[in-house]
Every structure is written in C-alpha cells, then in structure tokens.
Design an enzyme around this catalytic site. Structure first.
Site, mmCIF file in Angstrom:
data_model
loop_
_atom_site.group_PDB
_atom_site.id
_atom_site.type_symbol
_atom_site.label_atom_id
_atom_site.label_comp_id
_atom_site.label_asym_id
_atom_site.label_seq_id
_atom_site.Cartn_x
_atom_site.Cartn_y
_atom_site.Cartn_z
ATOM 1 C CG ASP A 77 -2.156 0.926 0.939
ATOM 2 O OD1 ASP A 77 -2.082 1.746 0.008
ATOM 3 O OD2 ASP A 77 -3.159 0.833 1.671
HETATM 4 C C1 BGC Z 1 -5.005 3.318 0.010
HETATM 5 C C2 BGC Z 1 -5.081 2.334 -1.128
HETATM 6 C C3 BGC Z 1 -4.881 3.039 -2.432
HETATM 7 C C4 BGC Z 1 -3.534 3.750 -2.404
HETATM 8 C C5 BGC Z 1 -3.210 4.511 -3.658
HETATM 9 C C6 BGC Z 1 -3.739 4.149 -0.054
HETATM 10 O O1 BGC Z 1 -3.776 5.180 0.869
HETATM 11 O O2 BGC Z 1 -5.062 2.638 1.235
HETATM 12 O O3 BGC Z 1 -6.307 1.665 -1.101
HETATM 13 O O4 BGC Z 1 -4.972 2.151 -3.493
HETATM 14 O O5 BGC Z 1 -3.545 4.685 -1.332
HETATM 15 O O6 BGC Z 1 -4.021 5.617 -3.796
#
Ligand code: BGC
Length: 744
Positions: free
Chosen positions: A265
C-alpha cells in the site's frame, strides 16, 4: 519470367522474416509461453535493472527496463472507477480534461446484488476503462470483512461474510483481467479499521484468521487467479503486512501458490530487510524516512532501492529473492502491457453507464415495505416531496483514494425527475445540513451546498411542504466525508449524523406515505424504523446512482438486493464489547495499538444468530414487490461420506403478480461439534429470476469442506462426522426449509 521474379521475391521475404524471428529475443515474442519470456528477459537484465523494477518511479508507476523495451507498470485506483491523473510526483491532480471516468457503484453495492453475473459485468466494464487509460494494475477490489459497522472503508468492501465476499470477488477479477489489466486485491489482510491504520496491530487467532479473514483472499487468488495483491497498512502478529512473513511468504505464496505480484500500500513498506525477505515485490508510495517526510527524488531512497542494491553488492542478500520478485513483475507485464493480443478498451460509453445503472439498481435493498408503500403509485399530477441533503449531494467525490472525477453524476432527485417527467410535481427540501464541502483532492462537483438556516427552520420548511404531498421520500445517510464512510477515519457512531433522525420523525407525523432511503456503506441503526412506511438501503451508486434508485422506487426494477451485513438495533448489541477489541489499546511502552479480535469467528450474523440477539434487519435480508414460496426441500441422500457430495434441492415459486428475483441462501448448521461453532454459516446462494407464477428448482451441492472448521492445532480443515442441517432461506434469520443429513 514474371512468375519466377514474384516467386523469388516471396522466398527472399520469408527468409528475411525467418531470420528476424530467429533473432528476436523470446521475451519479445508475444506468442511464446509466458514463463519462457520471463526467463529470457530475466537473463538479459543487470542487477541494477532488476532492483529498479521493485520500486516506484512516480506516484502511480513503477519501473520497467527501457533498455530492453520493457515498459513501466502503471497502477491506478480503483476500485470503483479509474482515478483522474495526478502529477508525476504528487497527489495533486494533473489537470487533464480527458480523464473523467464512469463511476461504478461502490463495492458494497455490488456485494448487495448477490449476483455473480453483475460482478463479472462490473469487472469487464471497469477493466475496459482501465485498459483504455493504459493502466496495467487496477488497485482493487477490496474485500476486507466488515468486522465493525464503524470501519470507514466498509463501502469499498464486500460485506461481513467471507463466502459472499469470496464468491463476488472472483468474477470481478476475471472480468478485469480479461482486458489485460491486473486486479490488485486489497488490503491483505486483517485490515478492518481505519483508526490508527498504520499503527495498529491486529491480534487474531489462527482459526479466526482462516475462517473469517482469509477465505475471500484465498478465493481471489486460487479461483480468481488475481495477478496482484496489495499488502495492508496495519500489522498482524507484530509485523507490518506489506512484508509480513506469515501472510505473504507462508500463506499467500506458500499455501495458495500465488504467482503474482505483491504491491505495498502507498507508504506501507516500513523496513529494508523485511521488504526484501518477506515477500514484497513492488514498493509504492514510500516517503524517504518511512512515512512522514519526502525529499526530492525519494524513489532512489526507497527501502527496496538504494539500500537493497547496497545489500546485494555487499553480500547481505543473494539474488534469490530478487529474481523471484522480478520474475513476478515480468509475468505481470507479459500478462498486461506486453500480452499477446492487445486490446484498447473503451471509456465513458453508453454500455458502461448502463452497466453502472443495472448493477446499482440490482443492489438496492428494500428493507421494509408496509402496506405496499412502494413502488410509488403517484396519481397523475400528484406531488412527491424529496427531503434531504443526500438527494442532491454528488457523492462520487470524496471518501479517500476511491475518489473519482466522473463524466457526470445523476443524483437521486434528478433520478426521480427523470422517471416522472411531467407526470408528477417533484419538489425538494433540504431537511438538514450535513457536509457542505463539494471538492475532494481537487475534484469539484461544482455544487453550492451552503445553507445557513437553523435545523429548526429546515425541519419546519420540510414539514410544511410534506402536508399536501402524496409521498415524502427522505434521502439521507452518510456521505463519504470525514467519519462518514471515509478512508483513514472511522465512523464515530452507528446512528444517523446531522440530526437526521429528528427530521425523519417530524416528517413521519405529517406525511401520508413516508419512505426513507438510507445511503451508506455500512449499517446505520434505525430506531425510527417503526415510524415510517418503507425503508430502502441505497448505496454510493456512482454515475447513475439517482436513475438506479428511481428504477427501484418506481418499480421499473423489482428490488432484489440483499444486505451484505447485519443492521443491528444498536451498536452495543454487536460482538465488540471492549476497547481492546475496537479501536484497540495502546499501553505504556507499546509501540503500536493492539486490536484484539477477541470475538473470534463471531462476526456479523454469526454473532447475532448464535447469541439469539434480535436485529433490525438481518444479513441477507431484502424484500421484493413480489413474494416467493419455498417447497419440496430435499437431499439426494440422508447420509454422506467425506469424499461425497450431497445434493440439496428446493423449489422456489414466485407467488406474486410481478416478475422478480429471489436470493436463495444455504446456511450450514453443525448440530453437535466438539468445538464452539456459529449456529449457521453461509455456504452457498443463488439469485433466481422468476416470472410471476413461475417455479424453479435450485440445486446446491454440499461437500465436506462446507461442513468443516479450521483446526488451528492441526493446521487443517476438519469436518466432524455427525448430524448437520442445511438451512434454506431468504436471509440469515428467515429460514424457510431445513434438510437434515449426516456425515459419516
Ligand atoms: C489506500 C489504497 C490506495 C492507495 C493509492 C492508499 O492510501 O489505502 O487503497 O490504493 O492509497 O491511492
């Protein structure tokens, strides 16, 4: 003479082609087997090029190998539409004018369809949009179990039951990947709250892990063949999940044989060595000192960039892990951007709008319908009063990383206006002021929602307007702003915010017919339920949300959505009783918050039905404008052995006067067990479309796996011989037929 010339030209041409083909590296041959392409490409790469592939090079892309013509990998949110383009190194919008997408319904809306065909349609459609936008990895779908209705991201997930989530996620993945776009299933794993999401350690026993929190991920990997998966921010077993050995190396890549890519993530990678050794393949979104501060060219300083290269050069690491990571990334590239038969996708087209509308409508849940208040039966020229901010607020914008810039959005008020045209007078009153912000991450809806009137004035206006209305439709709920279904903030209460209950009660006193439409991504307590005629659970339905809702309210679509979670009377009725369970505790000396999943496998209806706690609306519940009868439930044998399957059949009849769909649910009850088990667990379901008067036979096959629990000591699934019941019904609490059988 002429003929000879032509012939020799042809010979020459094919000789050249052959020579070219022979010279062409295998990895560039789109028709060579993927694994051969992978090995060939790998053998041509330098150490630096290999390490380069394991980290980001921009906010949403990771490196390819330009020297070899291997393209970079483009990632995009996900999971409800294709995120607008951002600047190379920033979250800020790039300001493109051609990136307004189709916003599909929130995943909880999809789960509420209980319809795998809808999931396939969703996956195909969003996959086409991703492909058109030249994205290789779609960051979704999300399938974390709804452990508490307060989790801010429940709207991005598929409800409280692992079987339902597992069944619904597989076609989505297949549909996306048909387009040569990798689905990236998230957030793996036991990531069930947003409170302290990067600082909280989930303490879960193995049985609970395997029975509740892993099955949907396992289905995504083993049945759906997902090409990538995203590690979550939180810790499990005291180790961050983006490089959690047990979750990634032992279970995902070991037990399930996952051959795809683990993506962190954004900012979830927290340690150099663990990242290398514990199964992470691509590191995204890291800030140079871990999470908080950035420096220019931070990508070079990522955990898996400079420190990794240094470690390799100094002999701290061998290339064993590196080659494994690069193989996976190459495999993904050969499955996506360098796949044999490229297609180009399609974007914001009528077919996608229709898909969004159909999926959203199929998931709208009719919770209550006293005296057939719905479908709306408005006399010619009659009046409908619509009350509430959610009737007008555009809600594709907001919520966190699933925020979208959509080509358009039909709100519920407009949906009703579209449906009735000049046949009815449709008026609107604000009722309450909730969240007046209209922009999120630089995407602006262009609305002006400011209203400085007091709650008293707003209620008085709505009540006055309600007096001569044929119908009052209150459209409220949550709205994806902070603490109201939103990434990184959990909800603070299970009840409706902004004084909405008062508005509903005041309207109920004067309205001839009052319908409440609750729009939310998780359960809202409804102490006012007895005062209104009808209740509809609506969702964040995306671009076509208002039309989809109107389709159901008017009866154009007969409601067939079912709750993917339980709606309890009150929060306290649920399985979470202590702070230690939620939101967790941080004692002196603790580095992280500790969230103890003490309720074990008793999540959602498993808790309420086992403890015999009455709920407002059970899991699986949803009414229709017709009625269904169950009859003739039977099994093909009274006893089965562990290697046999038992066939259970039941006849379902549409006993009303309109066509409709019933979701027949199969729950298993283990009559006597040596360990404590929930009184019922969903093991199958089928959505059957029935014409008025029609009967169909629904068949379910039950095998030993459906009867088993996870024995943590033996680390295996165990089906204990003895008596079982197959409970066939219309919700977890509405069992219509029971079939008894024995496992020998
Ligand atoms: C979120 C993800 C997301 C990623 C990219 C993170 O903060 O938890 O679900 O895909 O950001 O935007």
């Amino acid at each position: 003479m002429k003929k000879t010339l032509i012939l020799s030209a042809a010979v020459l041409f094919s000789a050249v082609c052959f020579a070219q083909k022979a010279d062409r590296p295998v990895y560039l041959d789109p028709h060579a087997p993927v694994e051969e392409r992978v090995e060939d490409a790998l053998s041509r790469m330098t150490l630096e090029e290999k390490v380069g592939m394991t980290t980001a090079q921009s906010k949403f892309s990771s490196r390819g190998v330009p020297r070899l013509g291997i393209p970079e990998v483009w990632h995009t949110d996900g999971p409800h539409g294709i995120r607008p383009e951002v600047l190379w190194d920033e979250w800020d919008q790039a300001g493109w004018t051609n990136d307004s997408c189709t916003a599909f319904p929130a995943l909880v809306n999809l789960a509420a369809t209980w319809d795998k065909e809808m999931s396939l349609l969703y996956g195909r459609s969003i996959g086409e949009e991703a492909r058109y936008r030249k994205k290789d990895i779609l960051l979704g779908p999300g399938i974390n179990i709804c452990r508490t209705p307060l989790n801010g991201r429940n709207f991005e997930y598929m409800g409280e039951d692992p079987y339902l989530a597992g069944q619904m996620v597989v076609p989505y993945i297949q549909g996306v990947q048909e387009n040569g776009v990798a689905a990236c299933v998230k957030h793996y794993a036991v990531n069930n709250q947003e409170f302290q999401r990067t600082q909280s350690n989930s303490v879960v026993d193995d049985r609970t892990l395997y029975e509740i929190y892993l099955p949907a991920f396992k289905a995504a990997v083993v049945e759906g063949n997902a090409w990538s998966i995203m590690g979550s921010y939180n810790l499990y077993n005291g180790q961050f999940n983006c490089h959690n050995k047990k979750l990634l190396v032992d279970i995902l890549k070991g037990e399930w044989g996952f051959d795809g890519v683990v993506v962190s993530d954004w900012g979830g990678c927290r340690d150099d060595e663990e990242a290398v050794l514990n199964g992470l393949d691509i590191e995204m979104g890291t800030w140079t000192n871990g999470l908080t501060g950035a420096a220019s060219d931070s990508y070079r300083n990522y955990h898996m960039a400079a420190p990794y290269l240094k470690g390799l050069r100094e002999g701290k690491y061998t290339t064993k892990e590196l080659d494994d990571k690069v193989r996976r990334i190459l495999r993904l590239i050969f499955r996506t951007s360098m796949r044999p038969e490229p297609n180009y996708g399609r974007f914001v087209c009528p077919e996608h709008y229709q898909a969004a509308r159909d999926i959203s409508a199929a998931g709208v849940v009719l919770l209550k319908n006293d005296n057939n208040a719905l479908p709306l039966n408005v006399p010619q020229g009659g009046k409908i009063l619509v009350v509430g901010e959610n009737a007008v607020k555009k809600m594709v914008v907001g919520g966190g990383s699933s925020n979208l810039k959509t080509a358009y959005e039909v709100n519920p008020l407009e949906g009703l206006q579209n449906a009735f045209g000049k046949n009815a007078e449709i008026v609107w009153a604000r009722g309450y002021v909730g969240d007046t912000s209209t922009s999120y991450n630089n995407v602006d809806t262009g609305q002006d929602l400011t209203d400085n009137r007091t709650p008293k004035e707003l209620i008085a206006e709505a009540v006055e307007m309600a007096k001569d209305a044929d119908y009052v439709i209150f459209v409220g709920g949550l709205n994806k702003s902070a603490h109201q279904d939103n990434e990184s903030t959990d909800r603070l209460q299970i009840t409706l915010p902004y004084g909405q209950e008062k508005v509903i009660l005041a309207l109920a006193e004067v309205a001839k017919n009052i319908v409440v439409v609750n729009i939310s991504g998780s359960a809202v307590a409804m102490p006012w339920a007895g005062e209104v005629d009808a209740i509809v659970q609506g969702w964040y339905g995306g671009t076509e949300t208002g039309n989809a809702l109107a389709d159901v309210l008017t009866g154009k679509v007969n409601p067939s959505g079912r709750l993917p979670f339980t709606v309890p009377f009150k929060y306290e009725d649920g399985p979470i009783k202590t702070e230690r369970q939620y939101p967790g505790i941080k004692e002196e000396g603790d580095e992280f918050w500790q969230t103890h999943y003490d309720e074990g496998v008793y999540v959602g209806y498993r808790w309420y039905s086992s403890k015999k706690i009455k709920v407002q609306f059970p899991f699986g519940h949803g009414l229709s404008y017709t009625t269904f009868a169950y009859s003739n439930a039977k099994a093909d044998k009274a006893e089965m052995t562990a290697d046999q399957t038992l066939k259970v059949t039941v006849d379902v009849t549409n006993t009303g006067s309109v066509d409709g769909a019933e979701v027949v649910q199969l729950y298993i009850n283990d009559v006597k067990s040596t360990i404590d088990r929930p009184v019922k667990e969903l093991k199958n379901f089928e959505k059957v479309y029935l014409k008025a008067g029609e009967t169909k036979t629904v068949t379910f096959e039950i095998d030993a796996e459906d009867l088993s629990y996870f024995d943590a000591d033996k680390h295996e699934w165990v089906a204990e011989p003895g008596k079982f019941k197959a409970l066939l019904g219309s919700s977890s609490e509405d069992v219509r037929s029971t079939v008894n059988f024995k496992l020998n």
